[in-house]
Design an enzyme around this catalytic site. Sequence first.
Site, short mmCIF file in Angstrom:
data_model
loop_
_atom_site.label_atom_id
_atom_site.label_comp_id
_atom_site.label_asym_id
_atom_site.label_seq_id
_atom_site.Cartn_x
_atom_site.Cartn_y
_atom_site.Cartn_z
N ASP A 15 0.84 -1.45 0.04
CA ASP A 15 0.27 -0.11 -0.22
C ASP A 15 1.04 0.84 0.20
O ASP A 15 0.18 2.68 -0.02
CB ASP A 15 -0.83 0.50 1.16
CG ASP A 15 -2.05 -1.11 0.68
OD1 ASP A 15 -1.89 -2.03 0.07
OD2 ASP A 15 -2.93 -1.03 2.18
N GLU A 39 -3.34 -11.17 -6.94
CA GLU A 39 -1.89 -11.17 -7.55
C GLU A 39 -0.82 -10.23 -7.80
O GLU A 39 0.20 -11.05 -8.22
CB GLU A 39 -2.70 -11.41 -9.28
CG GLU A 39 -2.66 -10.38 -10.06
CD GLU A 39 -4.86 -10.08 -9.55
OE1 GLU A 39 -4.72 -10.15 -8.26
OE2 GLU A 39 -5.50 -9.75 -10.35
#
Length: 563
Positions: free
Chosen positions: A213, A415
């Site tokens: 993030d 993914e």
Amino acid sequence: MPYITPEECLSSFSPTLPKELRNPELLVTIPAPTCKACSSKTGDQTDEITQKILLAFPHISKGGYVKAVKQGSPEHNCPLRVGIMLSGGPAPGGHNVLSGLFDGLKKIHPDSILLGFIEGGQGIINQEYVAISSEFLHSYRNSGGFNIISTGRQSIVTKDNKKKCLTAAQNLDLDGLVIVGGDGSNTATAILANYFAENNSKTTVVGVPKTIDGDIHSKYLELPFGFDSATKFYSNLIGNISRDALSCQAHYHFIKLMGRSASHIALECAFQTHPNMVLIGEEIAAKNLSLKAIVSEICTVIAERASIGKYYGVVLIPEGIIEFIPEIKLLIEEINSLPTSENIENLLSEKSQRLLQSFPKKVQHQLLSDRDAHGNVYVSKISVDSFLIYLVEKELRENFKNVPFNAVSHFLGYEGRCCLPSAFDNDYGYALGVGAAVLVKNKNNGYLSCIDNLMLTPENRNFRGVPISGMLTLLKNASGETIPMIKKHLVDISSPAFQKLELYRKIWSLEDSYRFPGPLQIQYPPETSSDTFCPFTLLINKLDDNYTTKKPALNHRCIEIPD
Ligand code: FBP
């Protein structure tokens, strides 16, 4: 050219360490001289928050930043017993943190032992671990994922669990415990380090900054590891989708990108791929844009493109955006404040009920029924991509003369956080691991292993130990209590990177300036230069001297004075 298997490719990559971290067996940590506030930390800091944090963390708040210098003599080193746990979502480069820690410990003393706790916090609480050997580690070096010892989100700092961690550290005779995690996990690192010291434990607790993030930031911490690989991986896919949009000229692709709260991933992917539109949560909050205004802006671009014969496009949407939209933020706060019950919608205010009823059934259900580990709305599970498509379709029908619109939604998430690491993250993760070994050896309890100057080539980067207590501030937790925590670092809309986006956005919206970065590579491109291997957002912000000197450490209270 001979065919090289992926395995051969992984084992052929040998991470480059910063010069400062070579010979960890000789390294001692000394105060980094530039930080005036930290060297007099207990003396002249008067602000109320700092005082409260000092009081809450009396055992780990006295040290400032450290750096490593060659001074020691290896014959005086003792073997070290160290445990490592991975915490939270996986991030590419994690296996190299273990590799760097293992190699660093073995260099410090060949009889050193590394124990890997299974499934994060659960492993240390239950004393479930695996002894890491060179053979065991071999096939994981340079690879993605956290599957070597797996990860978890179990809290280690409840009253009970702190005790269990201490018992585990004592039973296993640990000299060090390394916690690899993001803002929440590193807050826990500080709490545990303070608790261990309070109980006269010999175990040094250190942290390693991780998360795709990109939302943990401090002085000497420009980025956590994992962000670079995930954004490069997503950008490859966005490039492919853009190429399809251009080839078929038939669809609008609404692409939701992982990233719990901050929009760093979307911003970086926008620079990598030049989409027609990109939403940034922090901008929406700063401009107080309503859902209606956002939808109307998207429709305006779609109508303008239609007027020049373009009925296709690419829109990037950060998954955390929902929490930045003012009226939805209020709705979520209201839902979170209510006990979970079957008829929760009837307990909402009239305004919130009306808003909720205007949403598709699926979104209503996700808001009311999906809860995360803290009992709050599971924001990242909300399909904001199909939600926006629904609203855009409706708005085009009602207010834009039915402009043709054919949309496809995508979610790029898991993914990317387990993709092959980029060369950048493999070098970076490895260096962070060696740095953690140096911090344990030097008993820097409550410190975060950091590598500074990431835009330089790996050998020229700098190692720093950052006291985590200095990164804490007082914030409200999920249950509404105000406690010391590391604050999530959000996109700064006054940053050069965001300003650049503002500049290019208009062009990207109408012209098709798509960029196709191609697949992620484990090797650096030939003729390595920083602008080809490090994240664009980092580079743009770092190259602006004005910005880096004015805002060296968002959320950080230390003031640096020039040498
Ligand atoms: P961390 O902050 O723990 O690294 O997790 C990041 C993340 O991948 C977010 O981007 C995402 O919103 C979240 O984890 C998903 O969590 P879960 O694994 O619980 O689905």
